[in-house]
Write a protein that holds these residues in place. Structure first.
Motif, PDB file in Angstrom:
ATOM      1  N   GLY A 270       1.637  36.197 -19.906  1.00 24.04           N
ATOM      2  CA  GLY A 270       2.822  36.985 -19.633  1.00 24.04           C
ATOM      3  C   GLY A 270       3.938  36.022 -19.287  1.00 24.04           C
ATOM      4  N   TYR A 272       7.587  35.235 -17.854  1.00 25.54           N
ATOM      5  CA  TYR A 272       8.582  35.748 -16.925  1.00 25.54           C
ATOM      6  C   TYR A 272       9.796  34.822 -16.912  1.00 25.54           C
ATOM      7  N   ARG A 281      11.247  37.852 -13.820  1.00 26.61           N
ATOM      8  CA  ARG A 281      11.047  39.193 -14.350  1.00 26.61           C
ATOM      9  C   ARG A 281      10.337  39.156 -15.703  1.00 26.61           C
ATOM     10  N   ALA A 282       9.571  40.205 -15.977  1.00 22.30           N
ATOM     11  CA  ALA A 282       8.818  40.307 -17.227  1.00 22.30           C
ATOM     12  C   ALA A 282       9.755  40.171 -18.426  1.00 22.30           C
ATOM     13  N   HIS A 283       9.325  39.365 -19.395  1.00 23.07           N
ATOM     14  CA  HIS A 283      10.173  39.104 -20.558  1.00 23.07           C
ATOM     15  C   HIS A 283       9.430  39.277 -21.883  1.00 23.07           C
ATOM     16  N   ALA A 284       8.257  38.649 -22.027  1.00 22.52           N
ATOM     17  CA  ALA A 284       7.541  38.689 -23.307  1.00 22.52           C
ATOM     18  C   ALA A 284       6.074  38.359 -23.077  1.00 22.52           C
ATOM     19  N   HIS A 302       8.365  40.305 -27.632  1.00 24.08           N
ATOM     20  CA  HIS A 302       9.417  40.599 -26.662  1.00 24.08           C
ATOM     21  C   HIS A 302       9.441  42.101 -26.357  1.00 24.08           C
ATOM     22  N   ASP A 303       8.507  42.524 -25.526  1.00 27.38           N
ATOM     23  CA  ASP A 303       8.426  43.942 -25.150  1.00 27.38           C
ATOM     24  C   ASP A 303       7.823  44.050 -23.752  1.00 27.38           C
ATOM     25  N   PRO A 304       8.664  43.985 -22.715  1.00 29.12           N
ATOM     26  CA  PRO A 304       8.147  44.048 -21.339  1.00 29.12           C
ATOM     27  C   PRO A 304       7.420  45.344 -21.015  1.00 29.12           C
ATOM     28  N   THR A 305       7.639  46.408 -21.800  1.00 32.82           N
ATOM     29  CA  THR A 305       6.951  47.663 -21.520  1.00 32.82           C
ATOM     30  C   THR A 305       5.446  47.547 -21.755  1.00 32.82           C
ATOM     31  N   PHE A 307       3.606  45.112 -20.525  1.00 30.58           N
ATOM     32  CA  PHE A 307       2.999  44.370 -19.421  1.00 30.58           C
ATOM     33  C   PHE A 307       1.966  45.185 -18.634  1.00 30.58           C
ATOM     34  N   HIS A 314       5.868  43.773 -13.112  1.00 31.72           N
ATOM     35  CA  HIS A 314       7.198  43.530 -13.681  1.00 31.72           C
ATOM     36  C   HIS A 314       7.841  42.292 -13.071  1.00 31.72           C
TER      37      HIS A 314
END
Length: 323
Positions: A270, A272, A281-284, A302-305, A307, A314
């Motif tokens: 992950g 950040y 913060r979450a990035h990719a 590239h989709d932090p959702t 995580f 996050h």
């Protein structure tokens, strides 16, 4: 609920994990795979009173799952990685191509969601690059190839499952193998080095990435390495091109942080990015394909959702470590 349906739930639940892996290979998304498995069990539960053991339960479930997947393919566009849409970018220092809102991308899956036997016996057939390559095949060819070459169903079993002939199955398998050989991205079937070399390489990679050490990263990458970054359609092939691109992005040591996970049977992280107040913060998500010559692929989603699916928060203050 009838007694037959109660017996069905007990007997059928043992196949849920492998059916999820099958539907994921077919559809290229864990979300779509979950929907297909749910539809499979709903149809099977409703029809179990009339099943009466005319075929093996596992085969019957795969028949229903295949139909569910083929139906889902008719409703959705083909999922892809950037390398499936065009050639690599020649200028790593130029602007990135705009994101394609109309494109549906292949999505990674957490190892925790996969059947453990898949990760032991057929790890290379769950790698993200292999999943993307499968999406180039027509639906029935895709089903035949996965059922025959991955799940090891007999040709006559697949013929019965698809309501066709053994000769048709063998013909479809031959065409699917030929097409896969043309479209499979580099790296899906590479043999990873054994520990502790693999662990040492991952530690070097994470440290170099967090320290923005491009010189070290160049030493870690294989000469013909590939970097893909969906939903950005721009992608790069070759160690030098990737290094030139990363020099424009990795400029501040400590700005990025990697948290190790596993995805698609691969080492993954992950990623950040440091923001306001020094919080990362979450990035990719990064999925790595490791070859004896070094890192052969970096799939950076590239989709932090995504995580939470991998148990990632996050925000994180932690440092990377290799398990």
């Amino acid at each position: 609920m009838t007694q037959a349906q109660e017996l069905f739930e007990i007997a059928a639940n043992q196949y849920r994990g492998e059916l999820f892996g099958y539907c994921y290979r077919m559809l290229g998304s864990p979300h779509d795979a979950e929907d297909a498995v749910q539809e499979t069990y709903l149809r099977a539960w409703r029809g179990y009173d009339g099943f009466q053991g005319r075929a093996a339960l596992r085969t019957w479930l795969y028949r229903i799952a295949t139909r569910a997947c083929l139906h889902a393919m008719q409703r959705r566009t083909r999922r892809a990685l950037p390398s499936g849409l065009g050639g690599p970018t020649a200028d790593p220092t130029g602007p990135l191509a705009p994101r394609r809102a109309e494109t549906t991308w292949v999505e990674p899956v957490s190892d925790a969601e996969l059947d453990p036997a898949t990760l032991v016996e057929a790890r290379h057939t769950i790698r993200l690059a292999f999943i993307a390559a499968l999406q180039h095949l027509p639906g029935r060819q895709r089903a035949v190839l996965v059922l025959r070459d991955v799940l090891m169903f007999r040709a006559d079993e697949v013929a019965d499952l698809l309501d066709t002939t053994t000769a048709a199955v063998n013909s479809a398998l031959q065409r699917a193998r030929a097409q896969l050989a043309k479209t499979a991205p580099l790296g899906y079937n590479l043999t990873e080095p054994a520990d502790p070399l693999r662990r040492a390489l991952l530690e070097r990679y994470a440290t170099a990435f967090e320290n923005a050490d491009i010189t070290e990263l160049v030493q870690i990458l294989a000469e013909d390495a590939v970097l893909e970054m969906p939903p950005v359609p721009t992608w790069f092939r070759g160690r030098d091109h990737i290094a030139r691109f990363l020099r424009t992005r990795l400029t501040q040591p400590g700005a990025l942080r990697l948290v190790p996970i596993t995805a698609n049977g691969q080492a993954a992280y992950g990623l950040y990015v440091r923001g306001h107040g020094g919080v990362h913060r979450a990035h990719a998500l990064q999925l790595l394909t490791i070859a004896p010559a070094g890192v052969a692929r970096i799939d950076m989603i590239h989709d932090p959702t995504l995580f939470p699916r991998f148990g990632l928060p996050h925000l994180t203050p932690g440092k990377h470590s290799v398990d």
